[in-house]
Write a protein that holds these residues in place. Structure first.
Motif, PDB file in Angstrom:
ATOM      1  N   VAL A  23       0.779  -1.306  -0.133  1.00  0.00           N
ATOM      2  CA  VAL A  23      -0.136   0.015  -0.165  1.00  0.00           C
ATOM      3  C   VAL A  23       0.768   1.462   0.074  1.00  0.00           C
ATOM      4  O   VAL A  23       0.448   2.226  -0.839  1.00  0.00           O
ATOM      5  CB  VAL A  23      -0.973  -0.080   1.068  1.00  0.00           C
ATOM      6  N   LYS A  24       2.041   1.256   0.719  1.00  0.00           N
ATOM      7  CA  LYS A  24       2.766   2.222   0.918  1.00  0.00           C
ATOM      8  C   LYS A  24       3.439   2.602  -0.300  1.00  0.00           C
ATOM      9  O   LYS A  24       3.801   3.652  -0.904  1.00  0.00           O
ATOM     10  CB  LYS A  24       3.910   2.077   1.962  1.00  0.00           C
ATOM     11  N   ALA A  27       1.048   4.051  -2.780  1.00  0.00           N
ATOM     12  CA  ALA A  27       0.720   5.261  -2.559  1.00  0.00           C
ATOM     13  C   ALA A  27       1.718   6.111  -3.158  1.00  0.00           C
ATOM     14  O   ALA A  27       1.677   7.312  -3.732  1.00  0.00           O
ATOM     15  CB  ALA A  27       0.563   5.556  -0.983  1.00  0.00           C
ATOM     16  N   THR A  30       2.107   6.400  -6.751  1.00  0.00           N
ATOM     17  CA  THR A  30       0.839   7.415  -7.707  1.00  0.00           C
ATOM     18  C   THR A  30       0.824   8.597  -7.057  1.00  0.00           C
ATOM     19  O   THR A  30       0.073   9.681  -7.442  1.00  0.00           O
ATOM     20  CB  THR A  30      -0.516   6.632  -7.470  1.00  0.00           C
ATOM     21  N   LYS A  31       1.394   8.892  -5.967  1.00  0.00           N
ATOM     22  CA  LYS A  31       1.111  10.307  -5.272  1.00  0.00           C
ATOM     23  C   LYS A  31      -0.292  10.608  -4.586  1.00  0.00           C
ATOM     24  O   LYS A  31      -0.533  11.370  -4.839  1.00  0.00           O
ATOM     25  CB  LYS A  31       1.872  11.585  -6.113  1.00  0.00           C
ATOM     26  N   LYS A  32      -0.818   9.277  -4.351  1.00  0.00           N
ATOM     27  CA  LYS A  32      -2.160   9.489  -3.615  1.00  0.00           C
ATOM     28  C   LYS A  32      -1.952   8.969  -2.201  1.00  0.00           C
ATOM     29  O   LYS A  32      -0.976   8.179  -1.616  1.00  0.00           O
ATOM     30  CB  LYS A  32      -2.920   8.273  -4.534  1.00  0.00           C
ATOM     31  N   SER A  33      -3.061   8.957  -1.416  1.00  0.00           N
ATOM     32  CA  SER A  33      -3.069   8.730   0.025  1.00  0.00           C
ATOM     33  C   SER A  33      -3.111   7.088   0.067  1.00  0.00           C
ATOM     34  O   SER A  33      -3.794   6.382  -0.995  1.00  0.00           O
ATOM     35  CB  SER A  33      -4.189   9.273   0.750  1.00  0.00           C
ATOM     36  N   GLU A  34      -2.511   6.693   1.183  1.00  0.00           N
ATOM     37  CA  GLU A  34      -2.872   5.059   1.453  1.00  0.00           C
ATOM     38  C   GLU A  34      -4.276   4.949   1.640  1.00  0.00           C
ATOM     39  O   GLU A  34      -4.551   3.708   1.165  1.00  0.00           O
ATOM     40  CB  GLU A  34      -2.085   4.888   2.674  1.00  0.00           C
ATOM     41  N   VAL A  37      -5.547   4.146  -1.788  1.00  0.00           N
ATOM     42  CA  VAL A  37      -5.143   2.967  -2.340  1.00  0.00           C
ATOM     43  C   VAL A  37      -6.002   1.782  -1.842  1.00  0.00           C
ATOM     44  O   VAL A  37      -6.361   0.850  -2.384  1.00  0.00           O
ATOM     45  CB  VAL A  37      -3.530   2.720  -2.189  1.00  0.00           C
ATOM     46  N   ARG A  38      -6.105   1.909  -0.421  1.00  0.00           N
ATOM     47  CA  ARG A  38      -6.894   0.593   0.353  1.00  0.00           C
ATOM     48  C   ARG A  38      -8.391   0.602  -0.287  1.00  0.00           C
ATOM     49  O   ARG A  38      -8.864  -0.298  -0.479  1.00  0.00           O
ATOM     50  CB  ARG A  38      -6.863   1.077   1.765  1.00  0.00           C
ATOM     51  N   THR A  54      -3.606   7.552 -13.262  1.00  0.00           N
ATOM     52  CA  THR A  54      -3.206   6.599 -11.953  1.00  0.00           C
ATOM     53  C   THR A  54      -3.224   5.280 -12.615  1.00  0.00           C
ATOM     54  O   THR A  54      -2.051   4.611 -12.309  1.00  0.00           O
ATOM     55  CB  THR A  54      -4.029   7.042 -10.968  1.00  0.00           C
TER      56      THR A  54
END
Length: 75
Positions: A23-24, A27, A30-34, A37-38, A54
């Motif tokens: 997940v990290k 993230a 993609t420069k997105k939050s965890e 992603v979850r 993305t």
């Protein structure tokens, strides 16, 4: 291999909380939050799919296609 299948594979193959590491990694790539992603990993929510850009970034990172990572369900 789908996005979720890659996650499941990594989850069992890497030491030290492999699922969290995956997940990290996603993230960071993609420069997105965890949290985002979850959400993508949850089944049954078509709205929980990353945007096209993305998906392309993830496909390049995992050396596959967006269609294979995020198959459309025919429900």
């Amino acid at each position: 291999m789908t996005f979720k299948e890659i996650y499941e594979q990594v989850k069992t193959s890497r030491p030290k909380a492999p699922a969290a590491a995956f997940v990290k990694e996603v993230a960071a790539v993609t420069k997105k939050s965890e949290v985002a992603v979850r959400r993508w990993l949850c089944n049954g929510e078509s709205s929980a799919t990353p945007d096209a850009l993305t998906q392309e970034v993830l496909a390049r990172h995992f050396d596959t296609t967006p269609e294979e990572l995020f198959p459309q369900s025919n429900n």
